[in-house]
Write an enzyme that holds these catalytic residues in place. Structure first.
Site, mmCIF file in Angstrom:
data_model
loop_
_atom_site.group_PDB
_atom_site.id
_atom_site.type_symbol
_atom_site.label_atom_id
_atom_site.label_comp_id
_atom_site.label_asym_id
_atom_site.label_seq_id
_atom_site.Cartn_x
_atom_site.Cartn_y
_atom_site.Cartn_z
ATOM 1 N N THR A 247 -5.387 -8.580 6.030
ATOM 2 C CA THR A 247 -5.328 -8.960 7.620
ATOM 3 C C THR A 247 -5.457 -9.978 8.197
ATOM 4 O O THR A 247 -4.788 -10.371 9.711
ATOM 5 C CB THR A 247 -7.548 -8.672 7.786
ATOM 6 O OG1 THR A 247 -7.132 -6.739 7.501
ATOM 7 C CG2 THR A 247 -7.460 -8.345 9.367
ATOM 8 N N ASP B 137 -0.884 -1.378 -4.224
ATOM 9 C CA ASP B 137 -2.265 -1.406 -3.684
ATOM 10 C C ASP B 137 -2.592 -0.586 -3.453
ATOM 11 O O ASP B 137 -2.052 0.790 -2.301
ATOM 12 C CB ASP B 137 -2.500 -2.409 -2.944
ATOM 13 C CG ASP B 137 -3.130 -3.491 -2.286
ATOM 14 O OD1 ASP B 137 -4.573 -3.349 -2.968
ATOM 15 O OD2 ASP B 137 -3.490 -3.975 -0.683
ATOM 16 N N GLU C 66 -10.735 0.744 -9.265
ATOM 17 C CA GLU C 66 -11.851 -0.505 -8.417
ATOM 18 C C GLU C 66 -13.134 0.487 -9.305
ATOM 19 O O GLU C 66 -13.063 1.524 -9.474
ATOM 20 C CB GLU C 66 -11.339 0.114 -7.014
ATOM 21 C CG GLU C 66 -13.113 -0.325 -6.693
ATOM 22 C CD GLU C 66 -12.305 -0.490 -4.600
ATOM 23 O OE1 GLU C 66 -11.056 -0.518 -3.939
ATOM 24 O OE2 GLU C 66 -13.021 0.236 -3.811
ATOM 25 N N SER D 256 1.094 -0.842 0.309
ATOM 26 C CA SER D 256 0.252 0.001 0.389
ATOM 27 C C SER D 256 1.252 1.363 -0.238
ATOM 28 O O SER D 256 2.105 1.256 0.126
ATOM 29 C CB SER D 256 -0.922 -0.069 1.339
ATOM 30 O OG SER D 256 -0.223 0.147 2.272
HETATM 31 P P1 13P Z 1 -8.245 -7.668 4.285
HETATM 32 O O1 13P Z 1 -8.415 -6.179 4.983
HETATM 33 O O2 13P Z 1 -9.521 -7.686 4.540
HETATM 34 O O3 13P Z 1 -7.025 -8.189 4.432
HETATM 35 O O4 13P Z 1 -8.097 -6.527 2.717
HETATM 36 C C1 13P Z 1 -7.585 -6.782 1.833
HETATM 37 C C2 13P Z 1 -7.186 -5.427 0.915
HETATM 38 O O5 13P Z 1 -8.382 -5.591 0.133
HETATM 39 C C3 13P Z 1 -6.048 -4.675 0.723
HETATM 40 O O6 13P Z 1 -7.065 -4.405 -1.022
HETATM 41 O O1 G3H Z 2 -6.476 -1.977 1.758
HETATM 42 C C1 G3H Z 2 -5.715 -2.033 2.511
HETATM 43 C C2 G3H Z 2 -4.415 -2.934 3.208
HETATM 44 O O2 G3H Z 2 -4.414 -3.795 3.954
HETATM 45 C C3 G3H Z 2 -3.460 -1.827 3.657
HETATM 46 O O3 G3H Z 2 -3.926 -1.265 4.687
HETATM 47 O O4 G3H Z 2 -2.838 1.025 4.194
HETATM 48 O O5 G3H Z 2 -3.046 -0.289 6.139
HETATM 49 O O6 G3H Z 2 -1.314 -0.913 4.954
HETATM 50 P P1 G3H Z 2 -2.101 -0.281 4.940
HETATM 51 ZN ZN ZN Z 3 -8.578 -3.037 -0.254
#
Ligand code: 13P
Ligand code: G3H
Ligand code: ZN
Length: 307
Positions: free
Chosen positions: A256, A82, A134, A49
């Site tokens: 998660t 991400d 998205e 991310s």
């Molecule tokens: P979770 O929080 O369900 O693991 O999803 C992660 C996610 O969508 C990252 O883009």
């Molecule tokens: O979509 C979210 C992911 O779990 C990344 O989370 O922005 O805390 O790294 P983060």
């Molecule tokens: Zn996501």
């Protein structure tokens, strides 16, 4: 081998399975993901991310991925940005060697989302990088911004068709009722499978499920055994994932579950060995727990054995 996300997901789309896209911020979690892929003989997507990039640096995250992809050359792997929130963020990831970028302009209106995505596609495709976008908006936490019920919305299949056609995006994340984090459903889990199938029928591209962590019982139990509190947490059950894959999902985003599995073991060492000062003695069992959890997940996704 580090390859384009588009190539990796096209294969999953053609064969009807899903590849796990696993978030990482550090070496240990990246090692756990590759080790699981090696044991399960599974392709993988590793993803970072903007928060991960802020924490560790795009150069470091790329270097970790590259080193591991050379250690396990038989594993097809894509490195994805991400939830990139801007054109600049995507270009920065591409410049650092990422082979896939998600442009998440879902907080803009449709036309703005389309215009930004088109620009990202133009640059990414010129260097063979895959692009994800998205449509609709997930509930949950994105980069510490809480997206609440009234700001969340499901994908519109007609919009999805137009969006994919006009943007040239390689894979699409349609909002079908999931959310990020450990607290996904207030009552029984519910996803819009018919909507998903309609989006697949109209777009014909690999689809992405965000917010797909399952919080398996054993992972929740290991966290709670140390006094951790996940009361009220609810993930996407494994049979929902299987159904979603039948409906056209080919990329299953998971962060998660890794966090909980990892931290449960760190908490255990804190609790059981109060004099422990060597970080390796915290991270070794944590890394092993993530690997074990991911091997099971790759079997659910159908990516196990696909190398
Ligand atoms: P979770 O929080 O369900 O693991 O999803 C992660 C996610 O969508 C990252 O883009
Ligand atoms: O979509 C979210 C992911 O779990 C990344 O989370 O922005 O805390 O790294 P983060
Ligand atoms: Zn996501």
């Amino acid at each position: 081998m580090l390859i384009s996300g588009a190539k990796l997901l096209r294969k999953a789309h053609d064969s009807g399975y899903a590849v796990g896209a696993f978030n990482f911020n550090n070496m240990e979690i990246a090692q756990a993901i590759f080790e699981a892929a090696n044991e399960a003989a599974s392709p993988i997507i590793v993803q970072c991310s903007e928060g991960a990039i802020k924490y560790a640096g795009a150069d470091m995250l790329y270097a970790i991925t590259k080193t591991l992809s050379e250690k396990y050359p038989h594993i097809p792997v894509a490195l994805n940005l991400d939830h990139g929130t801007s054109f600049e963020s995507c270009v920065n990831a591409i410049a650092h060697g990422f082979t896939s970028v998600m442009i998440d302009a879902s907080h803009h209106n449709f036309d703005e989302n389309l215009a930004i995505t088109k620009e990202v596609v133009r640059v990414a495709h010129s260097v063979g990088v895959g692009v994800e976008a998205e449509l609709g908006r997930l509930m949950g936490i994105e980069d510490n911004i809480v997206v609440e019920g009234k700001n969340a919305s499901l994908v519109d299949p007609a919009e999805a068709e137009k969006f994919v056609k006009e943007s040239g995006v390689d894979y699409l994340a349609p909002a079908i009722g999931t959310s990020h984090g450990a607290f996904k459903f207030k009552g029984e889990p519910k996803l819009e499978f018919e909507l998903l199938k309609e989006v697949k029928r109209r777009t014909g591209v690999p689809l992405v499920l965000h917010g797909a962590s399952s919080i398996p019982d054993e992972v929740r139990a290991s966290f709670e055994q140390t006094g951790g509190d996940l009361k009220g947490s609810k993930g996407v059950p494994a049979n929902f994932l299987e159904e979603a894959i039948k409906g056209g999902i080919n990329k299953v985003n998971t962060d998660t579950d890794l966090r909980i599995a990892f931290m449960a073991q760190v908490r255990k060492v804190v609790k059981e060995s109060p004099s422990e000062i060597d970080p390796r003695n915290y991270f070794k069992p944590a890394r092993a727990a993530v690997t074990a959890m991911l091997i099971a997940r790759m079997k659910v996704l159908g990516s196990a054995g696909k190398i």
